[in-house]
Design an enzyme around this catalytic site. Structure first.
Site, PDB file in Angstrom:
ATOM      1  N   LYS A 207       0.842  -1.201   0.000  1.00  0.00           N
ATOM      2  CA  LYS A 207       0.000   0.000   0.000  1.00  0.00           C
ATOM      3  C   LYS A 207       0.877   1.250   0.000  1.00  0.00           C
ATOM      4  O   LYS A 207       0.679   2.156  -0.785  1.00  0.00           O
ATOM      5  CB  LYS A 207      -0.915  -0.047   1.230  1.00  0.00           C
ATOM      6  CG  LYS A 207      -1.849   1.138   1.356  1.00  0.00           C
ATOM      7  CD  LYS A 207      -2.823   0.935   2.510  1.00  0.00           C
ATOM      8  CE  LYS A 207      -3.595   2.207   2.796  1.00  0.00           C
ATOM      9  NZ  LYS A 207      -4.571   2.040   3.878  1.00  0.00           N
ATOM     10  N   GLU A 213      10.513  -4.819   4.605  1.00  0.00           N
ATOM     11  CA  GLU A 213      10.591  -6.225   4.201  1.00  0.00           C
ATOM     12  C   GLU A 213      10.268  -6.378   2.714  1.00  0.00           C
ATOM     13  O   GLU A 213      10.967  -7.061   1.964  1.00  0.00           O
ATOM     14  CB  GLU A 213       9.594  -7.074   5.012  1.00  0.00           C
ATOM     15  CG  GLU A 213       9.883  -7.171   6.501  1.00  0.00           C
ATOM     16  CD  GLU A 213       9.189  -6.088   7.319  1.00  0.00           C
ATOM     17  OE1 GLU A 213       8.923  -4.983   6.781  1.00  0.00           O
ATOM     18  OE2 GLU A 213       8.922  -6.335   8.502  1.00  0.00           O
ATOM     19  N   GLY A 268      -5.096  -2.267   5.088  1.00  0.00           N
ATOM     20  CA  GLY A 268      -4.298  -3.408   4.629  1.00  0.00           C
ATOM     21  C   GLY A 268      -5.011  -4.744   4.820  1.00  0.00           C
ATOM     22  O   GLY A 268      -5.126  -5.550   3.890  1.00  0.00           O
ATOM     23  N   ARG A 269      -5.522  -4.971   6.032  1.00  0.00           N
ATOM     24  CA  ARG A 269      -6.135  -6.284   6.320  1.00  0.00           C
ATOM     25  C   ARG A 269      -7.509  -6.447   5.675  1.00  0.00           C
ATOM     26  O   ARG A 269      -8.117  -7.507   5.784  1.00  0.00           O
ATOM     27  CB  ARG A 269      -6.211  -6.491   7.829  1.00  0.00           C
ATOM     28  CG  ARG A 269      -6.909  -5.386   8.599  1.00  0.00           C
ATOM     29  CD  ARG A 269      -6.532  -5.434  10.067  1.00  0.00           C
ATOM     30  NE  ARG A 269      -7.010  -4.277  10.834  1.00  0.00           N
ATOM     31  CZ  ARG A 269      -6.392  -3.112  10.906  1.00  0.00           C
ATOM     32  NH1 ARG A 269      -5.287  -2.902  10.221  1.00  0.00           N
ATOM     33  NH2 ARG A 269      -6.862  -2.131  11.658  1.00  0.00           N
ATOM     34  N   GLU A 354      -5.344  -7.099  14.882  1.00  0.00           N
ATOM     35  CA  GLU A 354      -4.887  -5.764  14.493  1.00  0.00           C
ATOM     36  C   GLU A 354      -6.040  -4.765  14.616  1.00  0.00           C
ATOM     37  O   GLU A 354      -5.831  -3.595  14.901  1.00  0.00           O
ATOM     38  CB  GLU A 354      -4.368  -5.800  13.050  1.00  0.00           C
ATOM     39  CG  GLU A 354      -3.175  -4.892  12.826  1.00  0.00           C
ATOM     40  CD  GLU A 354      -2.486  -5.170  11.508  1.00  0.00           C
ATOM     41  OE1 GLU A 354      -1.494  -5.916  11.510  1.00  0.00           O
ATOM     42  OE2 GLU A 354      -2.939  -4.657  10.478  1.00  0.00           O
ATOM     43  N   HIS A 385      -5.476 -33.957  16.967  1.00  0.00           N
ATOM     44  CA  HIS A 385      -4.343 -34.790  17.379  1.00  0.00           C
ATOM     45  C   HIS A 385      -3.244 -33.942  18.009  1.00  0.00           C
ATOM     46  O   HIS A 385      -2.107 -34.392  18.134  1.00  0.00           O
ATOM     47  CB  HIS A 385      -3.815 -35.573  16.174  1.00  0.00           C
ATOM     48  CG  HIS A 385      -4.840 -36.531  15.642  1.00  0.00           C
ATOM     49  ND1 HIS A 385      -4.907 -37.847  16.037  1.00  0.00           N
ATOM     50  CD2 HIS A 385      -5.886 -36.330  14.803  1.00  0.00           C
ATOM     51  CE1 HIS A 385      -5.941 -38.435  15.427  1.00  0.00           C
ATOM     52  NE2 HIS A 385      -6.546 -37.530  14.689  1.00  0.00           N
ATOM     53  N   LYS A 513       7.419  -0.698  12.512  1.00  0.00           N
ATOM     54  CA  LYS A 513       8.154  -0.229  11.329  1.00  0.00           C
ATOM     55  C   LYS A 513       9.162   0.845  11.744  1.00  0.00           C
ATOM     56  O   LYS A 513      10.305   0.866  11.295  1.00  0.00           O
ATOM     57  CB  LYS A 513       7.186   0.329  10.287  1.00  0.00           C
ATOM     58  CG  LYS A 513       6.276  -0.734   9.678  1.00  0.00           C
ATOM     59  CD  LYS A 513       5.362  -0.175   8.590  1.00  0.00           C
ATOM     60  CE  LYS A 513       4.433  -1.251   8.057  1.00  0.00           C
ATOM     61  NZ  LYS A 513       3.587  -0.846   6.949  1.00  0.00           N
TER      62      LYS A 513
END
Ligand code: G6Q
Length: 555
Positions: A207, A213, A268-269, A354, A385, A513
């Site tokens: 964005k 990263e 973003g999400r 978030e 399990h 960040k």
């Protein structure tokens, strides 16, 4: 300034109501009402929600409805859909619903209809996807694209990778998708070693186009490609971008005609519905991507119009508040009995935590009640399990969401019966438990020696009483997936309204960040003085240790 919700009369009433209900076992609620499933289940948008295995009665629902009314939920829903600046700390609308507004009715942001721009991007994505599929889009050496690599992180990774995984059965047969998010070179390195640069297309998804990263991974991928193909000009045929930051994309060296735009009012999400969904569209085709949008739009309409207690996201949100604030539960587990949804819990972790991991109200007042549950989970049978032991015999109240597909995307005899029977058996056992008397009988019937029986008895009793929702759908199609994701997005919004918080900002992520970029120069400084900035003693010590081991300092 609005009243803090915990200071309202309805909050106290709910607290008192909980005291009464806490002493009633779920199995007794079922014993008292033979119609409990009919009374506490809801079908909408092709999904069935069975919420009968919860600690609630019709009285509970009326009280929770009052809470929703008190916090003006309907009004907030209206504001969200009409593009008002509800993300008050970032001064933005939150209009992911406009991205899937298939009715195409105008939605105004600052007096301007956003639909023409949204449609224009969709119209740009379709021919791009078609050209990759047909082979008209060729790599620098004239070969068809076979591998799609999305480079992005957080919201620019989790949603698209979850959907691409979920819709694997719909993938174009020639294409394989990869998602690189972690800045650890292992992630990019392991993927690149399997790829042919001549047939690989990178989608750089960010964005802001400033995320450390993503930019590092994008630069390393570009370097790899140019080295392999021997020409800078190859970049144009192998890199496209998705961003809100045109200038930065151009600076990176991507032609704006190969950039797909979105806008600051897309969080973003919540962005997989925008051009951030490009890797999804490429993998499953534009028609299927639009079906995903249509499914979400149908859920949007349901959320906007259904009465509060016939409204699936509202019910799920209120039930979550009920456990979080009145039963003191701190976590919630998501259990898809549908392997295609294996990344769904990870997507929900970001979406929920978030959005709801906040400790002040929209107006900045400190709050005195807990907000966000910790979300975790894994595909059903695998979880059985592993961690289900905690659900069956641990000390915590852990509400669960079971997600069940009636049909699988693949058809091997016997498999789906095993999936369905396990899912139904688990939610039943978690709710019912097995008391001392029943356990004694079961062990006696099994012929256990009396001494061993008495020794084992307390260990083999199950208290039950663990609540759950069960969501059932026919099969995981793009439409159904769109509905499921939108359902959870709206559920989160309902919780945020009850708690009076802004679910659309993420200052904690921004802090991450910031602190990383502050610390980087210190780590890279090869001088003997350890730091360029004074950190706490622990951080200083760790820096010194790491730098010593990297031989920057004489040890
Ligand atoms: C999501 C958050 C965060 C964001 C990433 C990537 O809601 O804002 O997870 O998506 O930090 O940001 P960019 O897309 O700007 O690279």
């Amino acid at each position: 300034m609005d009243t803090i919700v915990s200071h309202t009369h309805i909050w106290t009433t709910l607290q008192n109501h909980q005291k009464y209900l806490a002493s009633v076992h779920l199995r007794d609620l079922f014993a008292l009402d033979s119609q409990r499933f009919e009374n506490f289940s809801l079908e909408a948008c092709g999904l069935l929600l069975d919420y009968s295995k919860n600690h609630l009665t019709t009285n509970t629902l009326s009280l929770l409805q009052e809470l929703a009314i008190k916090t003006k939920l309907k009004n907030w829903i209206h504001q969200e859909f009409s593009g008002e600046t509800i993300n008050n700390t970032e001064q933005r609308a939150a209009l992911h619903t406009a991205l899937r507004n298939r009715s195409n009715q105008a939605i105004l942001v600052d007096g301007k209809d956003v639909m023409p721009a949204i449609n224009a991007v969709l119209e740009k994505i379709r021919p791009f996807v078609d050209s990759v599929h047909s082979g008209n889009w060729q790599g620098y050496t004239g070969k068809k694209i076979e591998s799609i690599v999305n480079i992005g992180i957080g919201g620019s990774d989790l949603g698209p990778s979850m959907v691409a995984r979920a819709l694997k059965a719909y993938h174009h047969p020639r294409l394989k998708s990869y998602f690189v998010s972690n800045v650890d070179a292992i992630h990019l390195g392991e993927i690149l070693q399997d790829l042919d640069p001549e047939t690989t297309l990178f989608i750089i998804a960010s964005k802001t186009f400033t995320t450390q990263e993503t930019l590092l991974n994008a630069n390393s991928a570009r370097k790899w490609l140019v080295e392999k193909l021997g020409d800078d000009k190859a970049v144009a045929k192998h890199f496209v971008a998705v961003s809100t930051a045109t200038k930065k994309v151009i600076q990176f060296g991507i032609d704006p005609s190969h950039m797909f735009e979105f806008w600051d009012w897309v969080g973003g999400r919540y962005s997989l519905w925008s051009a951030i969904g490009l890797p999804i569209a490429v993998m499953v085709g534009m028609d299927n991507f639009e079906k995903l949008l249509e499914g979400a739009h149908e859920m949007d309409q349901h959320f906007k119009t259904a009465p509060l207690l016939e409204n699936m996201p509202v019910l799920m949100g209120l039930i979550d508040v009920w456990y979080n604030n009145f039963f003191g539960s701190t976590t919630q587990v998501v259990l898809p009995y549908d392997y295609s949804l294996s990344l769904f819990p990870a997507h929900l972790q970001q979406l929920v935590m978030e959005s709801l991991g906040k400790r002040v109200t929209r107006e900045g007042q400190q709050i005195d009640y807990s907000t966000c549950p910790i979300i975790w989970g894994a595909p059903g049978n695998n979880g059985q399990h592993a961690f289900y032991q905690l659900l069956h015999q641990g000390t915590r109240l852990i509400p669960a969401d079971f997600l069940i597909a009636i049909e699988s995307q693949y058809d091997f005899p016997g498999h789906q019966d095993a999936v369905l029977s396990n899912a139904l058996a688990q939610s039943h056992a978690l709710m019912m438990g097995r008391n001392t008397e029943e356990t004694r009988k079961a062990l006696t019937d099994a012929g256990l020696d009396i001494q061993l029986l008495e020794q084992q008895l307390p260990h083999r009793v199950f208290k039950g009483n663990q609540p759950s929702n069960t969501l059932v759908y026919q099969k995981l199609t793009p439409e159904i997936l769109g509905k499921l994701i939108a359902l959870y997005e709206h559920k989160v919004f309902v919780q945020s309204v009850c708690w009076g918080i802004n679910p659309f900002d993420q200052w904690g992520v921004e802090l991450g960040k910031q602190v990383a970029s502050d610390l980087l120069p210190t780590l890279q400084n090869t001088q003997t003085s350890v730091t360029t900035k004074v950190h706490d003693a622990s951080t200083e010590g760790l820096l010194r240790y790491i730098k010593n081991k990297r031989n920057y300092l004489p040890s």
